[in-house]
Design an enzyme around this catalytic site. Structure first.
Site, PDB file in Angstrom:
ATOM      1  N   HIS A 193       0.840  -1.202   0.000  1.00 34.05           N
ATOM      2  CA  HIS A 193       0.000   0.000   0.000  1.00 34.05           C
ATOM      3  C   HIS A 193       0.875   1.251   0.000  1.00 34.05           C
ATOM      4  CE1 HIS A 193      -3.291  -2.681   1.255  1.00 34.05           C
ATOM      5  NE2 HIS A 193      -4.095  -1.731   0.822  1.00 34.05           N
TER       6      HIS A 193
ATOM      7  N   LYS B 245      -0.353   4.812   4.710  1.00 32.79           N
ATOM      8  CA  LYS B 245      -1.200   3.845   5.441  1.00 32.79           C
ATOM      9  C   LYS B 245      -0.633   3.595   6.836  1.00 32.79           C
ATOM     10  CE  LYS B 245      -3.608  -0.532   5.018  1.00 32.79           C
ATOM     11  NZ  LYS B 245      -4.859   0.065   5.487  1.00 32.79           N
TER      12      LYS B 245
HETATM   13  P1  NAD Z   1      -7.271   9.260   5.390  1.00 32.67           P
HETATM   14  O1  NAD Z   1      -6.347   9.475   6.532  1.00 32.67           O
HETATM   15  O2  NAD Z   1      -6.974   9.903   4.074  1.00 32.67           O
HETATM   16  O3  NAD Z   1      -8.766   9.731   5.819  1.00 32.67           O
HETATM   17  C1  NAD Z   1      -9.349   9.510   7.066  1.00 32.67           C
HETATM   18  C2  NAD Z   1     -10.162  10.770   7.393  1.00 32.67           C
HETATM   19  O4  NAD Z   1     -10.986  10.480   8.530  1.00 32.67           O
HETATM   20  C3  NAD Z   1      -9.275  11.972   7.744  1.00 32.67           C
HETATM   21  O5  NAD Z   1      -9.670  13.101   6.990  1.00 32.67           O
HETATM   22  C4  NAD Z   1      -9.522  12.159   9.242  1.00 32.67           C
HETATM   23  O6  NAD Z   1      -9.447  13.529   9.653  1.00 32.67           O
HETATM   24  C5  NAD Z   1     -10.939  11.612   9.380  1.00 32.67           C
HETATM   25  N1  NAD Z   1     -11.247  11.168  10.754  1.00 32.67           N
HETATM   26  C6  NAD Z   1     -10.548  10.303  11.527  1.00 32.67           C
HETATM   27  N2  NAD Z   1     -11.142  10.177  12.730  1.00 32.67           N
HETATM   28  C7  NAD Z   1     -12.253  10.965  12.693  1.00 32.67           C
HETATM   29  C8  NAD Z   1     -13.278  11.257  13.622  1.00 32.67           C
HETATM   30  N3  NAD Z   1     -13.269  10.715  14.844  1.00 32.67           N
HETATM   31  N4  NAD Z   1     -14.271  12.108  13.254  1.00 32.67           N
HETATM   32  C9  NAD Z   1     -14.283  12.674  12.009  1.00 32.67           C
HETATM   33  N5  NAD Z   1     -13.326  12.437  11.083  1.00 32.67           N
HETATM   34  C10 NAD Z   1     -12.332  11.596  11.427  1.00 32.67           C
HETATM   35  O7  NAD Z   1      -7.405   7.679   5.220  1.00 32.67           O
HETATM   36  P2  NAD Z   1      -8.038   6.849   4.007  1.00 32.67           P
HETATM   37  O8  NAD Z   1      -6.955   6.403   3.089  1.00 32.67           O
HETATM   38  O9  NAD Z   1      -9.231   7.565   3.451  1.00 32.67           O
HETATM   39  O10 NAD Z   1      -8.518   5.535   4.799  1.00 32.67           O
HETATM   40  C11 NAD Z   1      -9.421   5.621   5.883  1.00 32.67           C
HETATM   41  C12 NAD Z   1      -9.673   4.226   6.431  1.00 32.67           C
HETATM   42  O11 NAD Z   1     -10.342   3.417   5.446  1.00 32.67           O
HETATM   43  C13 NAD Z   1      -8.394   3.460   6.804  1.00 32.67           C
HETATM   44  O12 NAD Z   1      -8.670   2.671   7.947  1.00 32.67           O
HETATM   45  C14 NAD Z   1      -8.170   2.572   5.583  1.00 32.67           C
HETATM   46  O13 NAD Z   1      -7.421   1.422   5.854  1.00 32.67           O
HETATM   47  C15 NAD Z   1      -9.599   2.224   5.241  1.00 32.67           C
HETATM   48  N6  NAD Z   1      -9.835   1.756   3.870  1.00 32.67           N
HETATM   49  C16 NAD Z   1     -10.729   0.739   3.736  1.00 32.67           C
HETATM   50  C17 NAD Z   1     -11.089   0.286   2.488  1.00 32.67           C
HETATM   51  C18 NAD Z   1     -12.154  -0.772   2.372  1.00 32.67           C
HETATM   52  O14 NAD Z   1     -12.543  -1.145   1.243  1.00 32.67           O
HETATM   53  N7  NAD Z   1     -12.690  -1.270   3.490  1.00 32.67           N
HETATM   54  C19 NAD Z   1     -10.509   0.851   1.339  1.00 32.67           C
HETATM   55  C20 NAD Z   1      -9.602   1.914   1.500  1.00 32.67           C
HETATM   56  C21 NAD Z   1      -9.266   2.367   2.780  1.00 32.67           C
END
Ligand code: NAD
Length: 273
Positions: free
Chosen positions: A160, A164
């Site tokens: 990744h 991450k």
């Molecule tokens: P990222 O860091 O770009 O985005 C996360 C966002 O959530 C940030 O803007 C952060 O400020 C916000 N956030 C965190 N805690 C918060 C809270 N308590 N209240 C409000 N906002 C909050 O990360 P990303 O790449 O978008 O990934 C996010 C999550 O999704 C990770 O855990 C990643 O592994 C997961 N993910 C899952 C899949 C899937 O298919 N299940 C696919 C991609 C990413």
């Protein structure tokens, strides 16, 4: 837009996935953006969620108040952080709205709290929301069942992007669980998550994980079944984050008429192992 469109809240609206989901909501029929939430103190509070995501002005300013955002909504799409998803699970259950959780890296205690919320709410949670990876999980389980543990070792390799924060990825763990289900073993008891130094020979029947991080890779996963003189490799490449966004929105629409409970993407996609 129709009055029957499902009204969705995107939490983590300024994140990589949050912005992708906001763009995809504008393109998918049957859904509309009701509210967008970011953490308290985020520099994006008050900004238009559509403009931030590149979808153009949508008239939905980003807020830090989830309670207000969940009022009159029908579903929440949540790709945030484990602490955030636990908090949103309780609020979504109180508001009796669908909660789709894509967040990875949740601890056992976090998952227990989410399962408790799912007694009153419709929750869909998956470490990977794409059709391709969920199909791959089904194939991995079949392969692990068909190839005997005595002659075939299973290793899960993932890569990744450099931002991450959790490892192995939620998808690598999902694929490891699928392999463990095929072998009828407990993944937690049989997995090797790290190797370093003089490890000794590989123990038979274990499932190994290897993690690579770098650049802007969205998600590469391979499950390698290694036998004497041959290798079987089952793999998936994510080329665009919209595959996860489309899956998450499809999960919200699927859960709309369901009873409270904790569901996975296998339920949404009608894939049975
Ligand atoms: P990222 O860091 O770009 O985005 C996360 C966002 O959530 C940030 O803007 C952060 O400020 C916000 N956030 C965190 N805690 C918060 C809270 N308590 N209240 C409000 N906002 C909050 O990360 P990303 O790449 O978008 O990934 C996010 C999550 O999704 C990770 O855990 C990643 O592994 C997961 N993910 C899952 C899949 C899937 O298919 N299940 C696919 C991609 C990413």
């Amino acid at each position: 837009m129709s009055e029957h469109d499902m009204k969705l809240v995107v939490v983590g609206a300024a994140g990589r996935m949050g912005q992708t989901i906001i763009r995809v909501i504008q393109q998918m029929p049957g859904v509309r953006l009701h509210a967008a939430v970011e953490r308290e103190g985020s520099p994006f509070i008050g900004k238009d969620a559509g403009e931030l995501s590149g979808a153009g002005f949508v008239g939905v300013p980003i807020t830090s108040d989830p309670l207000e955002a969940f009022l009159h909504a029908e579903g929440v799409i949540d790709f945030t952080s484990p602490a955030g998803s636990v908090e949103f699970a309780a609020l979504a259950a109180q508001a009796r709205i669908v909660h789709v959780i894509g967040t990875t890296g949740c601890s056992t205690a976090d998952n227990e709290k989410i399962a408790a919320a799912a007694r009153h709410a419709r929750v869909v949670k998956s470490g990977n929301m794409s059709l391709g990876v969920n199909l791959l999980g089904v194939l991995v389980e079949q392969a692990a069942k068909a190839l005997p543990a005595s002659g075939w070792d299973i290793e899960v390799l993932e890569m990744h992007h450099k931002h991450k924060v959790d490892a192995p990825s939620g998808t690598a763990l999902l694929l490891g669980e699928a392999a463990a289900a095929g072998r009828k073993i407990d993944l937690a008891a049989q997995s090797v998550r790290v190797r370093d130094g003089h490890t000794g020979a590989r123990s038979e029947g274990t499932i190994g994980f290897a993690t690579l991080r770098g650049g802007s890779v969205i998600g590469e996963h391979s499950v390698i079944l290694a036998g004497e003189g041959e290798l079987v490799t089952l793999s998936h490449s994510a080329l665009d984050r919209s595959i996860f966004a489309r899956g998450a929105i499809a999960a919200a629409l699927w859960a709309r008429p369901e009873k409270p409970g904790l569901y996975s993407m296998l339920d949404v996609l009608g894939l049975t192992r």
